[in-house]
Write an enzyme that holds these catalytic residues in place. Structure first.
Site: not given
Length: 308
Positions: A115, A103, A150, A264-265, A117, A99, A113, A180
């Site tokens: 990831n 920034h 894209h 996790g850490r 897995r 992951s 970002h 929200h």
């Protein structure tokens, strides 16, 4: 959907790939930064497994960049991993992944970002699946950047079927959405989960295609924008929009929830958050401004490749 039985999952091969990908991305970012300034922390998880976190802070190009590998196991899958698979609740598991969150310092360079897995269970009826993707969060919108991002995502999906990019692009738009706020986090990309219906070999090949495409998608955008002049206005807007990133990661992000629920850490889990951020009550963009253009033209579910 249950995994096919004609090819057995090879977790060791996935671990080897993830570690190699971590090295490749670390090397590429260090080269851009002008030297390897990554702090490396190898850690062990008391409940089983461990990983390696690599974090660069206060760089010339990257205000913070984290690239985390983990391979953990435990006696019970946490709720975030069984929301779509309730039959696996409480089952022993192994979860591995890479992951990363980047920034940049310059507000004209988007946050990114990625990831990838792999999960497996030791249930009475063992199961496994892949997940992952990548997405882009710009603070100032550039059509050529969005189209390049894209197009690269579509190219990663192309060998696996014409319907794959549209499906996983739509899933990304739906997943990285702040309900929200009634707005997306960024311009999307790819998101997939629970992938095993292709069998292990083809599913793993797709995971590698997505992981291998990240640098192709992101590095050209960094190169185009990293020296673009900016002032206090752009910096303040960047910090304000980073607040949305924090809200999503702490309220909705499955990876964050999985890490916290599985003990996790914490430092590695929360390295996804930007080092500096601000909120402002009732802020609205000035009509006709670049900030208003971002909100109107980029922060929306959009077909960036319609002209293709």
């Amino acid at each position: 959907m249950s995994a096919r039985s004609d090819d057995r999952p090879d977790a060791d091969a996935v671990v080897t790939y993830l570690r190699t990908l971590q090295d490749r991305i670390t090397t590429a970012l260090a080269k851009l930064e002008g030297g390897d300034r990554f702090r490396r922390d190898v850690w062990q998880r008391p409940e089983g497994g461990g990983g390696e976190s690599r974090v660069l802070s206060k760089g010339r190009i990257f205000e913070q960049a984290g690239i985390n590998f983990s391979d953990v196991h435990g006696q019970a899958l946490p709720p975030s991993a069984t929301a779509r698979r309730p039959q696996l609740a409480g089952q022993p598991f192994r979860a591995m992944g890479l992951s990363l969150v980047i920034h940049p310092a310059n507000p004209y360079v988007p946050t990114s970002h990625a990831n990838v897995r792999f999960f497996s269970t030791d249930a009475a009826d063992p199961d496994w699946w892949f997940g992952g993707g990548f997405d882009l969060t710009p603070y100032y919108g550039f059509t050529e950047d969005a189209q390049h991002w894209h197009r690269t995502a579509r190219a990663a999906c192309a060998p696996f079927g014409d319907d794959v990019y549209p499906r996983y692009k739509r899933w990304c738009d739906e997943y990285f959405y702040l309900k929200h706020r009634n707005e997306p986090r960024g311009i999307g990309g790819l998101f997939f989960d629970d992938l095993n219906e292709w069998g292990f070999a083809r599913s793993f090949a797709f995971l590698r295609s997505v992981g291998d495409s990240f640098l192709d998608a992101y590095l050209p955008i960094i190169e185009r924008r990293k020296t673009q002049p900016y002032g206090e206005r752009e910096r303040q807007f960047q910090l304000y929009r980073r607040g949305r990133y924090v809200e999503f990661n702490l309220v909705y992000d499955r990876g964050t929830l999985f890490g916290l629920q599985s003990a996790g850490r914490t430092e590695s889990i929360l390295m996804s958050l930007p080092p500096l951020v601000r909120w402002e009550y009732g802020w609205t963009a000035e009509a006709g401004s670049a900030e208003e253009k971002l909100m109107r033209e980029f922060l929306c579910a959009r077909d960036w490749l319609s002209s293709d």
